[in-house]
Design a protein around this motif. Structure first.
Motif, PDB file in Angstrom:
ATOM      1  N   ILE A  41       1.060  -1.065   0.129  1.00 62.64           N
ATOM      2  CA  ILE A  41       0.069  -0.011   0.265  1.00 62.64           C
ATOM      3  C   ILE A  41       0.776   1.311  -0.052  1.00 62.64           C
ATOM      4  CG2 ILE A  41      -1.667   1.338   1.592  1.00 62.64           C
ATOM      5  CD1 ILE A  41      -2.779  -1.489   2.160  1.00 62.64           C
ATOM      6  N   ASP A  42       1.669   1.268   0.941  1.00 62.16           N
ATOM      7  CA  ASP A  42       2.730   2.358   0.935  1.00 62.16           C
ATOM      8  C   ASP A  42       3.412   2.566  -0.423  1.00 62.16           C
ATOM      9  OD1 ASP A  42       2.250   2.788   3.483  1.00 62.16           O
ATOM     10  OD2 ASP A  42       4.051   1.854   4.373  1.00 62.16           O
ATOM     11  N   LEU A  46       3.040   5.879  -2.850  1.00 65.34           N
ATOM     12  CA  LEU A  46       4.325   6.538  -3.160  1.00 65.34           C
ATOM     13  C   LEU A  46       4.297   6.845  -4.740  1.00 65.34           C
ATOM     14  CD1 LEU A  46       7.023   7.978  -2.536  1.00 65.34           C
ATOM     15  CD2 LEU A  46       8.037   5.874  -2.655  1.00 65.34           C
ATOM     16  N   ASP A  47       3.834   5.711  -5.383  1.00 65.93           N
ATOM     17  CA  ASP A  47       3.858   5.883  -7.051  1.00 65.93           C
ATOM     18  C   ASP A  47       2.763   6.744  -7.188  1.00 65.93           C
ATOM     19  OD1 ASP A  47       5.958   4.198  -7.435  1.00 65.93           O
ATOM     20  OD2 ASP A  47       5.023   2.665  -7.765  1.00 65.93           O
ATOM     21  N   ALA A  52       1.269  12.210  -9.474  1.00 65.27           N
ATOM     22  CA  ALA A  52       0.739  13.642  -9.260  1.00 65.27           C
ATOM     23  C   ALA A  52       1.924  14.772  -9.393  1.00 65.27           C
ATOM     24  CB  ALA A  52       0.270  13.728  -8.136  1.00 65.27           C
ATOM     25  N   PHE A  53       3.145  14.509  -9.150  1.00 66.08           N
ATOM     26  CA  PHE A  53       4.300  15.241  -9.186  1.00 66.08           C
ATOM     27  C   PHE A  53       4.748  15.193 -10.657  1.00 66.08           C
ATOM     28  CE2 PHE A  53       8.895  15.507  -9.666  1.00 66.08           C
ATOM     29  CZ  PHE A  53       9.105  16.971  -9.058  1.00 66.08           C
ATOM     30  N   ILE A  54       4.798  14.045 -11.536  1.00 68.67           N
ATOM     31  CA  ILE A  54       5.335  14.182 -12.891  1.00 68.67           C
ATOM     32  C   ILE A  54       4.301  15.329 -13.778  1.00 68.67           C
ATOM     33  CG2 ILE A  54       5.337  12.645 -14.882  1.00 68.67           C
ATOM     34  CD1 ILE A  54       6.538  10.680 -12.819  1.00 68.67           C
ATOM     35  N   ALA A  70       1.820   2.794 -11.385  1.00 67.21           N
ATOM     36  CA  ALA A  70       0.959   2.926 -10.363  1.00 67.21           C
ATOM     37  C   ALA A  70      -0.066   1.646 -10.595  1.00 67.21           C
ATOM     38  CB  ALA A  70       0.301   4.085 -10.219  1.00 67.21           C
ATOM     39  N   ARG A  71      -0.723   1.099 -11.586  1.00 68.19           N
ATOM     40  CA  ARG A  71      -1.651   0.217 -11.798  1.00 68.19           C
ATOM     41  C   ARG A  71      -0.533  -1.254 -11.533  1.00 68.19           C
ATOM     42  NH1 ARG A  71      -3.896   3.431 -16.173  1.00 68.19           N
ATOM     43  NH2 ARG A  71      -6.110   3.799 -15.163  1.00 68.19           N
TER      44      ARG A  71
END
Length: 90
Positions: A41-42, A46-47, A52-54, A70-71
């Protein structure tokens, strides 16, 4: 599980920040089930934050790669959660 379908749709959402908060709230239901699941989950969150950052910094150019990662992390969470629940039912 409907939770994972909803989280998968959040990965493709335009508002990444809102998606992170909703995904975090949904995944809180699974915490404290196992160490491996908690780590998965962590890693997924994080991904999602990285995604979001990218998107925020670089636009949509690298978005597909980050969403794919992420998937894959979400698939790992799904598998581990199924193992935890099936072990508890025995």
């Amino acid at each position: 599980m409907q939770i994972f379908d909803r989280i998968d749709s959040l990965i493709g959402a335009d508002d990444c920040r809102a998606a992170i908060e909703e995904a975090r709230a949904l995944l809180l239901r699974f915490e404290q089930r196992s160490v491996a699941l908690t780590h998965a989950i962590d890693d997924f969150l994080l991904d999602l934050i990285t995604l979001a950052f990218i998107v925020e910094c670089y636009g949509r150019g690298f978005e597909l790669l980050a969403r794919t990662l992420a998937r894959r992390r979400l698939a790992n969470v799904r598998l581990l959660s199924e193992e935890v629940y099936s072990a508890r039912e025995k």
